[in-house]
Scaffold this active site. Structure first.
Site, PDB file in Angstrom:
ATOM      1  N   THR A 127       6.898 -58.728 -77.611  1.00  0.00           N
ATOM      2  CA  THR A 127       7.721 -57.659 -78.201  1.00  0.00           C
ATOM      3  C   THR A 127       9.046 -58.194 -78.745  1.00  0.00           C
ATOM      4  O   THR A 127       9.642 -59.103 -78.166  1.00  0.00           O
ATOM      5  CB  THR A 127       7.996 -56.578 -77.133  1.00  0.00           C
ATOM      6  OG1 THR A 127       6.753 -56.185 -76.571  1.00  0.00           O
ATOM      7  CG2 THR A 127       8.694 -55.371 -77.721  1.00  0.00           C
ATOM      8  N   ALA A 131       9.521 -54.959 -83.435  1.00  0.00           N
ATOM      9  CA  ALA A 131       8.051 -54.947 -83.368  1.00  0.00           C
ATOM     10  C   ALA A 131       7.570 -54.821 -81.926  1.00  0.00           C
ATOM     11  O   ALA A 131       7.821 -55.699 -81.096  1.00  0.00           O
ATOM     12  CB  ALA A 131       7.471 -56.214 -83.997  1.00  0.00           C
ATOM     13  N   SER A 133       4.459 -51.986 -80.673  1.00  0.00           N
ATOM     14  CA  SER A 133       3.031 -51.653 -80.831  1.00  0.00           C
ATOM     15  C   SER A 133       2.418 -52.400 -82.007  1.00  0.00           C
ATOM     16  O   SER A 133       1.259 -52.818 -81.948  1.00  0.00           O
ATOM     17  CB  SER A 133       2.865 -50.145 -81.079  1.00  0.00           C
ATOM     18  OG  SER A 133       3.578 -49.401 -80.137  1.00  0.00           O
ATOM     19  N   GLU A 364       2.541 -52.559 -72.378  1.00  0.00           N
ATOM     20  CA  GLU A 364       1.162 -53.102 -72.398  1.00  0.00           C
ATOM     21  C   GLU A 364       0.213 -52.184 -73.172  1.00  0.00           C
ATOM     22  O   GLU A 364      -0.918 -51.944 -72.763  1.00  0.00           O
ATOM     23  CB  GLU A 364       0.659 -53.353 -70.976  1.00  0.00           C
ATOM     24  CG  GLU A 364       1.544 -54.365 -70.260  1.00  0.00           C
ATOM     25  CD  GLU A 364       0.773 -55.469 -69.584  1.00  0.00           C
ATOM     26  OE1 GLU A 364      -0.359 -55.726 -69.996  1.00  0.00           O
ATOM     27  OE2 GLU A 364       1.357 -56.075 -68.673  1.00  0.00           O
TER      28      GLU A 364
END
Ligand code: FAD
Length: 398
Positions: A127, A131, A133, A364
């Site tokens: 991550t 950015a 997902s 996650e």
């Protein structure tokens, strides 16, 4: 034949972790949560007891236990506090399994062995500030120069960012190739140009270290490429199959904690001349927790069994993670409700459970991302192909 019984070794590990969590972690939880801090001795104790490597092959210094055992460990840790299950998620699920699955023999000897022995802590950096997902939107770049890659970029919301030694880092090696232009690297904290910082002010998981790290002209040897160049998206996604499993297993523990606390309170607290446990609307919340503990555990056992069999389990693991995290959040909300005003204060742990449970609905792969994934399986739009490297089934080759 179907067998849900646990072996004596699995029970032994479960009971050992339960004792450790109840005796050494639980008495400190309120203080650590309040102070947004934990004591580093916790990692030493986890290492001493083999918790950081139970479920890694003995040939790399681990305990050689199976994936169901890993689930039990995560359940017991999260029953006390999510922060310690998160350690298992990043150290084992994302980092160590990533190296076990994709690493060369040299990488496994060099990096997996100290992780399995608990001499080093591992985590996973995907991550970024822009950015989450949308992994293909990452901006961190890795440029090959001779026998090194030069990494530049920032990773954010990384568990153990300020504590871990070994990082599986996802970076872009080809700016024109979308998700095919992404590669994975093993980065060490003491490589030149690497710096990390803690993030404070989180809603939950406050006893855990979450932070950011930057890589400025960070020189990483070319032999630390994990998988092949351009394979990093696949590496990252398969690491998530490991991480999500630990998150789902942890959810069982969180639901169990909500149920145990709510059962006790509802039998003691009286309204209208009887314990609130005798009011049907309270019973409804208790029943929902009992159902969700059982359903989540079954989903986790199914995913764990597939992992033991060495069978691709992206769909089943996502389902367990999605269902379990939503259910844990709902259980924590109901647990606060059952405790009334007391539940709204830190006199009981249920408000901590509620704050902790929200994180897993986001990280996650958020609930929305799992929904999209499940829809694409259900509609036949997604079919998993075998990967070049699969996570080994159990028993591990010794
Ligand atoms: C406590 C904590 C620990 C973490 N640890 C790590 C770690 O160790 N390593 C790591 O790499 N990351 C880590 N993360 C980051 C986490 O994985 C990301 O926060 C997560 O992937 C979501 O990304 P985002 O926060 O950028 O949200 P975004 O991707 O910006 O999404 C914002 C919202 O939009 C929704 N959304 C996005 N796309 C769609 C879509 N196509 N359809 C419908 N809805 C959509 C999301 O579900 C979400 O609700 C951690 C996060 C937290 C909170």
């Amino acid at each position: 034949m179907m067998d849900f019984s646990l072996t004596s070794e699995q029970k032994m590990v479960r009971d050992m972790v339960r004792r450790f969590a109840e005796q050494e972690l639980e008495p400190n939880m309120e203080e650590w949560d309040e102070a947004e801090a934990f004591a580093p001795w916790v990692f030493d104790r986890m290492a001493e007891q083999g918790i950081l490597g139970h479920c890694l092959p003995t040939r790399y210094g681990g305990g050689g236990m199976d994936y169901i055992t890993l689930g039990l460990v995560c359940e017991e840790l999260e029953r006390i506090d999510t922060s310690f299950r998160v350690v298992m998620s990043v150290h084992i699920g994302l980092c160590s399994f990533g190296i076990l699955q994709w690493g060369t023999e040299e990488q496994k000897q060099k990096y997996l062995t100290p992780l399995a022995k608990g001499e080093k802590l591992g985590t996973f950096g995907m991550t970024e500030p822009n950015a989450g997902s949308d992994v293909a939107a990452i901006e961190t770049v890795a440029e090959r120069k001779g026998d090194e890659y030069i990494l530049n970029g920032e990773k954010m919301w990384i568990s153990l960012a300020d504590t871990a030694d070994t990082f599986v880092v996802i970076a872009r090696t080809d700016p024109t190739a979308g998700h095919r232009g992404i590669s994975a690297f093993i980065v060490e904290r003491d490589m030149p140009g690497f710096e990390s910082e803690e993030i404070h002010g989180k809603m939950g998981i406050r006893a855990g270290d979450t932070g950011s790290f930057t890589m400025q002209d960070c020189r990483v040897p070319a032999e630390n490429l994990l998988g092949e160049e351009g394979e990093g998206f696949k590496v990252g996604m398969s690491c998530l199959d490991g991480g999500r499993y630990t998150v789902a297993a942890g959810a069982v523990g969180l639901i169990r904690a909500c149920l145990e606390t709510s059962k006790k309170y509802s039998m003691e607290r009286e309204t209208f001349g009887k314990p609130i446990a005798e009011h049907q609307l309270v019973q409804q919340m208790i029943a929902r927790m009992a159902r969700d503990e059982e359903v989540t555990r079954l989903l986790v056992y199914k995913a764990g069994w597939l992992k033991n069999e060495g069978v691709r389990n992206t769909r089943e693991t996502s389902l367990a993670k999605w269902y379990g995290c939503d259910a844990a959040f709902r259980a924590a909300e109901d647990a606060v409700q059952i405790h009334g005003a007391y539940g709204y204060s830190n006199e009981y742990p249920v408000e901590r459970y509620l704050r902790n449970s929200k994180g897993a609905v986001i990280y996650e792969g958020s609930a929305e991302i799992q929904t999209l994934l499940q829809a694409s399986y259900a509609l036949g739009m997604r079919k998993d192909k075998p990967l070049r490297c699969e996570l080994p089934g159990w028993p591990f080759e010794e």
